[in-house]
Design a protein around this motif. Structure first.
Motif, PDB file in Angstrom:
ATOM      1  N   THR A 295       0.836  -1.202   0.000  1.00 52.67           N
ATOM      2  CA  THR A 295       0.000   0.000   0.000  1.00 52.67           C
ATOM      3  C   THR A 295       0.870   1.251   0.000  1.00 52.67           C
ATOM      4  O   THR A 295       0.581   2.240  -0.673  1.00 52.67           O
ATOM      5  CB  THR A 295      -0.936  -0.021   1.230  1.00 52.67           C
TER       6      THR A 295
ATOM      7  N   GLY D 289      -6.249   0.710  11.641  1.00 54.07           N
ATOM      8  CA  GLY D 289      -7.101   1.054  10.515  1.00 54.07           C
ATOM      9  C   GLY D 289      -6.891   2.486  10.043  1.00 54.07           C
ATOM     10  O   GLY D 289      -6.872   2.761   8.841  1.00 54.07           O
ATOM     11  N   LEU D 290      -6.714   3.400  10.981  1.00 61.77           N
ATOM     12  CA  LEU D 290      -6.482   4.797  10.609  1.00 61.77           C
ATOM     13  C   LEU D 290      -5.152   4.952   9.875  1.00 61.77           C
ATOM     14  O   LEU D 290      -5.048   5.677   8.890  1.00 61.77           O
ATOM     15  CB  LEU D 290      -6.515   5.686  11.855  1.00 61.77           C
ATOM     16  N   ASP D 291      -4.138   4.263  10.361  1.00 66.11           N
ATOM     17  CA  ASP D 291      -2.839   4.324   9.693  1.00 66.11           C
ATOM     18  C   ASP D 291      -2.941   3.767   8.277  1.00 66.11           C
ATOM     19  O   ASP D 291      -2.401   4.334   7.315  1.00 66.11           O
ATOM     20  CB  ASP D 291      -1.822   3.512  10.523  1.00 66.11           C
ATOM     21  N   TYR D 292      -3.681   2.671   8.148  1.00 63.12           N
ATOM     22  CA  TYR D 292      -3.777   2.024   6.835  1.00 63.12           C
ATOM     23  C   TYR D 292      -4.471   2.922   5.821  1.00 63.12           C
ATOM     24  O   TYR D 292      -4.008   3.073   4.693  1.00 63.12           O
ATOM     25  CB  TYR D 292      -4.528   0.697   6.970  1.00 63.12           C
ATOM     26  N   ILE D 293      -5.589   3.533   6.201  1.00 62.52           N
ATOM     27  CA  ILE D 293      -6.292   4.344   5.208  1.00 62.52           C
ATOM     28  C   ILE D 293      -5.516   5.620   4.888  1.00 62.52           C
ATOM     29  O   ILE D 293      -5.574   6.125   3.773  1.00 62.52           O
ATOM     30  CB  ILE D 293      -7.745   4.669   5.621  1.00 62.52           C
ATOM     31  N   ALA D 294      -4.753   6.125   5.842  1.00 63.79           N
ATOM     32  CA  ALA D 294      -3.925   7.296   5.532  1.00 63.79           C
ATOM     33  C   ALA D 294      -2.868   6.920   4.499  1.00 63.79           C
ATOM     34  O   ALA D 294      -2.549   7.699   3.589  1.00 63.79           O
ATOM     35  CB  ALA D 294      -3.271   7.835   6.806  1.00 63.79           C
ATOM     36  N   THR D 295      -2.333   5.706   4.637  1.00 63.86           N
ATOM     37  CA  THR D 295      -1.348   5.227   3.662  1.00 63.86           C
ATOM     38  C   THR D 295      -2.006   4.977   2.315  1.00 63.86           C
ATOM     39  O   THR D 295      -1.449   5.284   1.258  1.00 63.86           O
ATOM     40  CB  THR D 295      -0.682   3.941   4.200  1.00 63.86           C
ATOM     41  N   TRP D 296      -3.185   4.423   2.369  1.00 65.29           N
ATOM     42  CA  TRP D 296      -3.965   4.177   1.149  1.00 65.29           C
ATOM     43  C   TRP D 296      -4.275   5.482   0.421  1.00 65.29           C
ATOM     44  O   TRP D 296      -4.039   5.626  -0.780  1.00 65.29           O
ATOM     45  CB  TRP D 296      -5.274   3.484   1.540  1.00 65.29           C
ATOM     46  N   ASN D 297      -4.788   6.426   1.124  1.00 67.48           N
ATOM     47  CA  ASN D 297      -5.240   7.667   0.488  1.00 67.48           C
ATOM     48  C   ASN D 297      -4.115   8.605   0.099  1.00 67.48           C
ATOM     49  O   ASN D 297      -4.349   9.581  -0.596  1.00 67.48           O
ATOM     50  CB  ASN D 297      -6.249   8.376   1.403  1.00 67.48           C
ATOM     51  N   MET D 298      -2.880   8.319   0.532  1.00 68.67           N
ATOM     52  CA  MET D 298      -1.840   9.255   0.114  1.00 68.67           C
ATOM     53  C   MET D 298      -1.650   9.211  -1.393  1.00 68.67           C
ATOM     54  O   MET D 298      -1.265  10.198  -2.003  1.00 68.67           O
ATOM     55  CB  MET D 298      -0.535   9.076   0.916  1.00 68.67           C
ATOM     56  N   SER D 299      -2.012   8.092  -2.018  1.00 69.79           N
ATOM     57  CA  SER D 299      -2.036   8.104  -3.482  1.00 69.79           C
ATOM     58  C   SER D 299      -3.442   8.310  -4.030  1.00 69.79           C
ATOM     59  O   SER D 299      -3.637   9.025  -4.999  1.00 69.79           O
ATOM     60  CB  SER D 299      -1.464   6.802  -4.041  1.00 69.79           C
ATOM     61  N   MET D 300      -4.432   7.718  -3.396  1.00 66.84           N
ATOM     62  CA  MET D 300      -5.763   7.689  -3.986  1.00 66.84           C
ATOM     63  C   MET D 300      -6.419   9.076  -4.031  1.00 66.84           C
ATOM     64  O   MET D 300      -7.297   9.324  -4.852  1.00 66.84           O
ATOM     65  CB  MET D 300      -6.645   6.689  -3.230  1.00 66.84           C
ATOM     66  N   LEU D 301      -5.992   9.961  -3.137  1.00 66.32           N
ATOM     67  CA  LEU D 301      -6.550  11.315  -3.185  1.00 66.32           C
ATOM     68  C   LEU D 301      -6.045  12.089  -4.402  1.00 66.32           C
ATOM     69  O   LEU D 301      -6.567  13.159  -4.711  1.00 66.32           O
ATOM     70  CB  LEU D 301      -6.205  12.082  -1.909  1.00 66.32           C
TER      71      LEU D 301
ATOM     72  N   ARG E 149      -3.114  12.315   8.669  1.00 63.54           N
ATOM     73  CA  ARG E 149      -2.838  11.920  10.050  1.00 63.54           C
ATOM     74  C   ARG E 149      -3.211  13.030  11.020  1.00 63.54           C
ATOM     75  O   ARG E 149      -3.703  12.773  12.117  1.00 63.54           O
ATOM     76  CB  ARG E 149      -1.355  11.564  10.229  1.00 63.54           C
ATOM     77  N   GLN E 152      -6.927  13.099  11.377  1.00 63.46           N
ATOM     78  CA  GLN E 152      -7.364  11.955  12.187  1.00 63.46           C
ATOM     79  C   GLN E 152      -7.167  12.231  13.674  1.00 63.46           C
ATOM     80  O   GLN E 152      -7.995  11.866  14.510  1.00 63.46           O
ATOM     81  CB  GLN E 152      -6.591  10.696  11.788  1.00 63.46           C
ATOM     82  N   GLN E 209     -13.310   3.195   9.931  1.00 62.74           N
ATOM     83  CA  GLN E 209     -12.683   2.427  11.006  1.00 62.74           C
ATOM     84  C   GLN E 209     -13.638   2.248  12.188  1.00 62.74           C
ATOM     85  O   GLN E 209     -13.687   1.194  12.794  1.00 62.74           O
ATOM     86  CB  GLN E 209     -11.403   3.136  11.491  1.00 62.74           C
TER      87      GLN E 209
END
Lengths: 327, 327, 327, 327, 327, 327
Positions: A295, D289-301, E149, E152, E209
């Motif tokens: 990810t 979960g919060l860490d994961y979506i922040a990592t996910w969205n750093m590209s998806m945004l 982050r 969040q 989350q």
């Protein structure tokens, strides 16, 4: 680590004398060490602000050996770099700033004077921080937890890659600190001591949590933590606590700078991604770690640093900080 | 590990030249190594299909030194066993077949030619795999994650016990690969390099996840991954990356075969149960691990291999593959 | 570890002979070891109840070398301290009592006779414990799980800090046992063997779960567990399984007593808190571990031991058990 | 779920008769239900390939109600859509293809004929899959685990958002299946049954794992799983198993299509990211979960869909599939 | 949640117009709601600082309905309490202060004006926060993660018990916010919308989350998050999102105050311990949770509040804030 | 839950009076409830040993409504079934025996007299259990943790499937108890109260850990635990705490027996496997849960109960306990 000595003292009515006693006692623990302070450690000296701590800091001397490397020196040599309340807050300020400073790509941490650190400054702690607060046991406990959490956070703000160079002694909270760094080096005369059990408490600023994940022998970890015996440089190397041992501080500082330079010269996208994922892996299963880095890299692989890395290598240049733009 | 170099190149309009550059650069990294290829490594030679890869494989040579041991040789010696796109899919096919093959009880992995592997084949990657796909950053990212996950799975299909024997160099994705094997051996002339940070990325096929769980010094792991320095055989042994070092490849291959033989000769119920539970334990708490193996063994202890093991021992026979029926 | 040998034997109709065979076989595995039993091991002898096991125990000899240290000796020397069904229940009784005994602040475990332990006593197991129970595979499995869980719990009752001193051989379930102790010492002539794969099963009383968290090389763990090869003292030391090696048993017992004395002389609040948090840290993330110890210490820092520790140190007394009140 | 009935039968020598018995028995369990098959369910009919399964499938009928929605119909109405061995492999093929099909943005799953599914096809299972393999209990167990894992994976390949529409009955493995879908709808006449305990086993294809995370009452989950009682539509709604109940199948299919259309019309970057992170959150702590979506969205945004979403809304258009390019 | 709209816009050269468009679009989404602003909501009015936000805050109005209850009102009614960059930092300041304020024992959060909140203020975001930073995709991604982050963390600073009272609409980031509160109440006219999928992204400030851990139907969670449909008060109650529904805002505010009063009147040792352990339990296994609270209560049970609670009850007084000293 | 009231009282010198006060206070909390004890509850009476507790128990009445169902009745009706120290140890003895009793296949738990239970018996606790032990805060804390852990274990020994039937009131530790049972039923007049916050502590025998995993609304859990308000039968049903509500105790006991009969009549292999895996799933990710049940079922599917289940069904017999042999 936090000691509510004062509250106990207060109750038993002998606070003043006791305080002095405690301080003396603790100091003697490290004075046994008769380290020689070699006058010729020119590199190390060059790296620190010669005169003392760097304002606004009173316990840290900050310098820039190169543009991209920051040297943070524990700088209360007359107090054996004991960690007083100023230190705990200055560390947070300092590393928070370094986290935000895009020029800084690697950090070297070392100690001024005869040894790395004697650990927590009990005298100062008693006068400033550890006043008992709260009307009953529950409320005192509540306050203590808040303080412990704050101390713990001091060593969690370290975002940039940190090479820590230890000489002389590294005692108590010093061990908490270095286990939170990335790469550990030491001199041949260095020793390490998980001191807390000696003063009646279980280490609570990170040693018990990080040491077992940092070195390979749980038997050794247990022995160190349960008996507070000293561990010298050779055992620190063979057990994996440090990755290299140097003859003296001068050589070590040169080595630390060289390693920091290797890191600072590489792509910050690669370096920071590597650090973050190594820490993540330590705390998660392999499966979770693999998912996380996939990810992470779905954006990070789209960096121009890939091409730049290739070019730099093609031209047989050693890696340079300026090759890569800031992160 | 996956490098979207091409997409970057395409955008900046210098794809053709750059591609060549990248390949040259990377190749040069391993050509510095002037390993001698000793003509007398007869055992090793005997173990591989002499002429080249074993069809239908183009990058692997498969042989059966004994009935129950499979030897998988990385076999692109003219390319330093660099991992091209054919390799990544052939590995999956090969190990999936081995998983289903009840005759195979242990696997030895090694590399043909001068070194174990130079890691990923950048040139091939660029031409075959790493075309940028997707109309915007999000879609390119999505595609990249799918590819990384696929690469990661390549090293997760390894179900049988694997002894990996490393000589010469083991670079980049090679380290990802060997950390996914069970027992690591190397020659005295071997070196290891977590290369990825040098080409601008965080290693993402397993090294950062498995290396900290595989060796005992986190300081060393961090140093290797952040500076890409080489680690030689002695440090690989003292740090625990490999469990044995051999004088040369011939001796190592004999040693690998001997260890694989020890494994293949024992009860497959015991061997596979041990491997599965060791991997489980690495990723779970002790309490969870104990519960899991108790659940596992509630059926596995009902095996006839217990009695057979006793008989074999009684008759002072060394363990034999044929003693135990297939799993 | 639990072997339903008997049920298998019963089915195939050769139970009586086979049982004898199994026992012989297993015994021979350890008889190969020709350890010398030195008559002059006076310290060790002094530590055990000279004549035999301490009633009501039949497999353990309990003594008190000092007021605060308990010595638990595996004491079936004529059977190489093989673990029979009596042992498994006596261990639980013994350590439960030690947990409740406020005088006991540290425990030393060792083995009487020529070696530490030959592991499980197969002969006894077959006659007493391993009768197949249940009408079908599922019911036999259910019973097996209950038994395995019970065996596993034997080594989880160890609450006090334990120094284990190994001489001669430590085989099979012996390895399960020592990995559940805190500090491991051995003699120069000691060897260790994860024996289970040799008798057709995956070790299920803790070795596969704890060994990877106890030593630093996963490659070595895998090799030991998959091939059942012996590991000698030097490798045990370099891999971190033991933290010290002694010339002979006498020296080791003295060393064990000395370490136990260091522990027993310190604040039990500090010692027990340290042990509990080290075990917690092994099974949780750093973040969870930090939260836990902060919660732990919010009460534990309110101990009078802090002040007492200071006083003891001030008066240059070495730590004494009597300084601190019982926990 | 997998039943080694045959192996048991074989041993007791009454295989042929027993097989027939088992099949009859199981069938009778669902025949009690006298559902009316309304001739006017035109939408539903339109959605399926009228004549039967869609080649190469024999148990599934695949259609495209709209360009971006795929309808997967369980299509063995004469067998009450019982899941035979063909089904288990066709499901994998089908959903793997849908995962790779960029046109498909949402999936509707339903059942042809009188009911959703009677669960596993025991008769077929016995003849095709459940031959006992292996020479002893351990080897039979090994084979069983491999099969169970394969069945489990059938429902883990579902990557696209799935709306499942249940009418009539949903029994046994059907419950495993629907708990692996994203949105559950049912008709007023639907009932659900965790059937496995009735045929002597603990459900092992996902029900016991997912049901407690899918509905809000653990007491109800336990009651359903331990007593195999039927749950009807109203309780399914109030307990949260389904999010909507419809009067009849026609209305439900229209509703399912409408929901699938809502999903298909939105940005696939947003939709897939939402699904992936919801599943991640279910299995991890809030912090992870919060860490994961922040990592996910750093590209998806960095998607162009943000702007397109705004434009579509500005022009008061309802969301359209064509607005967003494929993922 | 964070939208790098501007960076996209900038690249495509239509930034100015587009910005306006986006804002209009988003606003229209909530203007459809024609809620009536009842003039007689006297309690609610009394609770807010009548004139506007409370300096130094510009988006929050802080008041003290009673000595021990703090009322935090989202107060940008003319902007439908949309969350602008000022809000995100003021929330942190405000709740950090409340955490340190020993007088404050419970918090009520509500919204001024016609609705609770329209979610994030896109217009403001674009002008202040979301400038693209970084020279390539990797660097933009790095910056985005830092921002996410930070957002969040805004909702993680909530340490005191919070009752949130929702009227009118609660959209997008508003749902992120309320799921981080402890007790949710709403009016009969309230609706909730997980809006993010509508504007092209996966919600990343906590909704995905926390929502699945907050309500009992995963099917409903998925439907809400994948289709962005509105959920009205009745479904919010039956699904468990809110625990009570009130006829209008006035009644709700009275109810919120009453519940907050119940909490504020009880022992803060009991209240805070309960909140902390409920959150811990949500993220850990039952076994871990039980260990944690046992560790927590080993100090907290030594509170004088136990005796005070008894006395208060004996005298038939309803619980009062002043009974218990501050925590 | 454990209250060191006495130690506090002792310090402040008013122990005797206070103790009485505390007991009175707590009692009055439940006396407010004026439940009617209907004379015609014949079934319930038949189920209990008419005269009182069943020796050797003093707080429990044990009976066997059918051969395979055990009825455990809380039986101190004159004390409102308050849990005294005898109860806490008798529960452990009782459920340990039931775990070992192969005839017992399901358990019904209910309360004798006017209500289910008033929770912990404070008066008894103070006189028997809660003497302050230890010389300082740390040692008192250590002792408290040991006691809390022991209490927690009381509700973890429940291995057999348990249906709990609640009438009248279920207060404090009663809620801890019922959340550890499998299926919850109640009468229309029942109410539930998480009482602990009212007496100055955070509930520590399981309520805070299990309640959020047992019911679907976190908002409701928080409200109940933070305000100690009563929840009546209807809300208990709609929130999922209980799965059924009955008109009166007689009907409920009949219902409980019927459900227990359904369970007891089914294969114990299936029933126990289901219970164990449901509990496992609650505490682990879906992936871990799937792996665990596959490992579980690799032996359990080899049960003869599969065939027996088929036969029973074929012969249209309802499931009978005797069909299946004991586990």
């Amino acid at each position: 680590m936090i000691v509510s000595v004062c509250s106990l003292a207060k109750r038993s009515g002998l606070c003043t004398v006791q305080r002095a006693m405690l301080a003396v006692v603790f100091r003697s623990a490290v004075t046994k060490y008769k380290g020689l302070w070699l006058p010729s450690q020119t590199v190390a000296r060059a790296m620190s602000s010669s005169g003392g701590a760097t304002p606004p800091y009173t316990t840290l001397a900050i310098s820039r050996p190169t543009e991209s490397i920051t040297h943070v020196e524990l700088h209360r040599p007359e107090k054996r770099n004991a960690m007083n309340s100023a230190f705990w807050s200055e560390m947070v300020t300092c590393f928070n700033e370094l986290s935000e400073d895009p020029e800084c790509r690697a950090v070297v941490v070392s100690g001024a004077g005869k040894l790395f650190t004697a650990g927590i400054d009990l005298m100062d702690m008693m006068n400033n921080v550890l006043q008992p607060e709260g009307d009953d046991t529950a409320r005192i406990s509540w306050g203590l937890k808040k303080k412990i959490r704050k101390f713990q956070e001091t060593f969690s703000v370290i975002e940039k890659p940190v090479v820590v160079a230890i000489h002389g002694a590294c005692v108590g909270a010093g061990v908490d600190m270095i286990t939170a760094c990335d790469i550990r080096l030491c001199t041949q005369d260095a020793w390490f001591q998980v001191k807390e059990v000696d003063i009646g408490l279980a280490a609570d600023v990170g040693t018990l949590q990080r040491l077992p994940k940092v070195i390979g022998s749980q038997s050794l970890v247990n022995e160190l933590a349960l008996t507070a015996r000293k561990m010298y440089a050779d055992e620190a190397k063979s057990s994996g606590l440090v990755s290299r041992v140097f003859a003296d501080k001068e050589a070590m500082m040169a080595g630390a700078l060289q390693i920091a330079g290797e890191i600072a010269g590489r792509s910050p996208v690669a370096v920071q991604g590597t650090k973050i994922n190594l820490i993540y892996a330590r705390n998660h299963s392999v499966a979770d770690g693999l998912d996380y880095i996939a990810t992470w890299n779905m954006s990070m692989l789209q960096t121009e640093d890939l091409m730049k890395s290739a070019q730099a290598a093609l031209e047989k240049k050693s890696p340079k900080t300026k090759t890569y733009s800031k992160l």
